[in-house]
Design an enzyme around this catalytic site. Structure first.
Site, PDB file in Angstrom:
ATOM      1  N   GLY A   1      25.237  60.073  35.962  1.00  0.00           N
ATOM      2  CA  GLY A   1      25.444  58.764  36.545  1.00  0.00           C
ATOM      3  C   GLY A   1      25.993  57.762  35.536  1.00  0.00           C
TER       4      GLY A   1
ATOM      5  CE1 TYR B   1      18.221  61.055  27.874  1.00  0.00           C
ATOM      6  CE2 TYR B   1      19.750  59.236  27.640  1.00  0.00           C
ATOM      7  CZ  TYR B   1      19.503  60.586  27.648  1.00  0.00           C
ATOM      8  OH  TYR B   1      20.540  61.444  27.433  1.00  0.00           O
TER       9      TYR B   1
ATOM     10  CB  SER C   1      26.277  63.856  33.059  1.00  0.00           C
ATOM     11  OG  SER C   1      25.575  62.936  32.268  1.00  0.00           O
TER      12      SER C   1
ATOM     13  CG  ASP D   1      20.998  68.552  27.933  1.00  0.00           C
ATOM     14  OD1 ASP D   1      20.112  68.123  28.699  1.00  0.00           O
ATOM     15  OD2 ASP D   1      21.796  67.824  27.330  1.00  0.00           O
TER      16      ASP D   1
HETATM   17 ZN    ZN Z   1      19.314  64.425  26.065  1.00  0.00          ZN
END
Ligand code: ZN
Length: 385
Positions: A69, A130, A289, A285
């Site tokens: 995103g 995050y 993105s 991962d």
């Molecule tokens: Zn990361």
């Protein structure tokens, strides 16, 4: 179902030579030079003589509900499905949110983790994203770890990244203590997964957090350590000091031509520099993105992480960089399992979980996958539950 795999060369991940392996009820029941059982309606006997037998892969970072995103709504990535996970040889994984914790939620992450479990995969998740302060399901990280079985840690919390919350060393220490105590009280690792960006500060906040607190260095698993040469070298020093470091196998041509150290090359260098390989892990991962930013921080391209990159990188390390198979396999099995506190995972041992991958001796490609004893991939074909 009872499965007997006969005559394979077993890397547990250490090389145990040729053994028969008996899988019963989701566990490894026996490993011997010779186990004699005849095939029947209840016993499947598999010829492993052309195969190397390794533990199922443990992927410590997968964006199972999709991610991204960063380039607007059109750049959101999709959820992962059990078929792709299984074909990639992954039997255990940890789902996590990333940059977006507004339109991606802990509720959704937990539901997806449960879906993957029903498909036979040993799926876990991290609370948080995050961001700091951390977004949790209950009101604290401790509660999430203690009360929700699937949550085994927190993260990936971003450091050294323009997309992160610029967390301080003392905030990181408090977060790690929350995760550690939550983990202790629930019998889990309680680790802090750290997304390391390409900021000049590198691992500085982590170093300060460890120096200024009583949190053991092994409570942290910093990832994307191979994203550039500077961070890679800082990571090797961190591993020399006893910490775990994680390399990301999903990559882009742009990243590789702009300073990223490819995983096969990184593993070869770990061995060359006598960095303790038991401190090194790799993760895919997947479904993240993979945005490429220029020096001005502008987004210039975007692709999607692939879970198949985890074994591809392992295989390429062996074929192209002559990394011994047992050591390459260790970084995607035993090491991540230990770092995450998953004691029955990542090793072929009697009493351990029956997560097993068979690879062809010549091509080193995955042929068969067992997830908790279920033959999920037969001769490269996925079997629906
Ligand atoms: Zn990361």
């Amino acid at each position: 179902m009872i499965t007997l795999i006969k005559g394979g060369r077993v890397f547990a991940p250490n090389d145990l030579g040729t053994l028969d392996i008996l899988l019963v009820g989701g566990k490894i029941r026996d490993m011997q030079t010779s186990i004699d059982l005849s095939a029947s309606d209840y016993i499947s006997v598999i010829d492993g003589r052309d195969s190397y037998i390794i533990p199922g892969l443990v992927d410590s970072l997968v964006h199972i509900t999709g991610g991204g995103g960063e380039g607007g709504f059109a750049t959101r990535t999709r959820e992962i499905d059990a078929k792709d996970i299984s074909l990639a040889g992954v039997t255990s994984l940890v789902g996590a949110l990333g940059t977006d914790s507004v339109t991606r939620s802990q509720e959704d992450l937990l539901a997806k983790t449960k879906e993957l479990r029903l498909a036979g995969i040993s799926a876990y998740a991290h609370t948080g994203s995050y961001r700091y302060p951390v977004k949790t399901l209950f009101d604290t990280v401790q509660k999430d770890l203690i009360l929700i079985e699937e949550f085994i840690g927190v993260g990936e919390v971003a450091i050294a990244d323009h997309r992160g919350s610029q967390i301080s060393a003392s905030e990181l220490a408090r977060l790690a203590s929350e995760a550690r105590v939550g983990g202790m009280l629930s019998g889990k690792g309680g680790i802090v997964s750290l997304h390391c960006g390409d900021g000049e500060d590198g691992l500085e906040v982590l170093h300060r957090c460890i120096a200024e607190s009583n949190i053991p260095i092994t409570q942290f698993l910093p990832t994307h350590i191979n994203r550039n040469r500077r961070l890679f070298e800082e990571g090797l020093a961190f591993a020399h000091g006893g910490g775990y470091i994680d390399f990301t196998t999903s990559t882009t041509e742009y990243s590789l031509s702009h300073g990223e150290v490819s995983c096969p090359e990184a593993l070869a260098e770990v061995l060359e520099t006598q960095c303790p390989i038991d401190r090194v892990t790799m993760s895919s991962d997947a479904n993240a993105s993979l945005p490429d930013f220029n020096d001005q921080g502008e987004l210039i391209s975007m692709s999607v992480g692939q879970i198949s990159s985890l074994f591809d990188a392992t295989r390429r390390a062996v074929l192209d960089y002559h990394v011994p198979l047992d050591l390459a396999v260790q970084t995607v099995t035993a090491n991540p399992a230990r770092a995450l506190g998953l004691h029955d995972k990542g090793r072929l041992k009697v009493g351990g979980d029956a997560d097993v991958v068979m690879i062809d001796r010549d091509s080193l490609s995955i042929t068969d996958v067992f997830q908790m004893g279920r033959h999920a991939v037969i001769n490269q074909v996925y079997q629906e539950v």
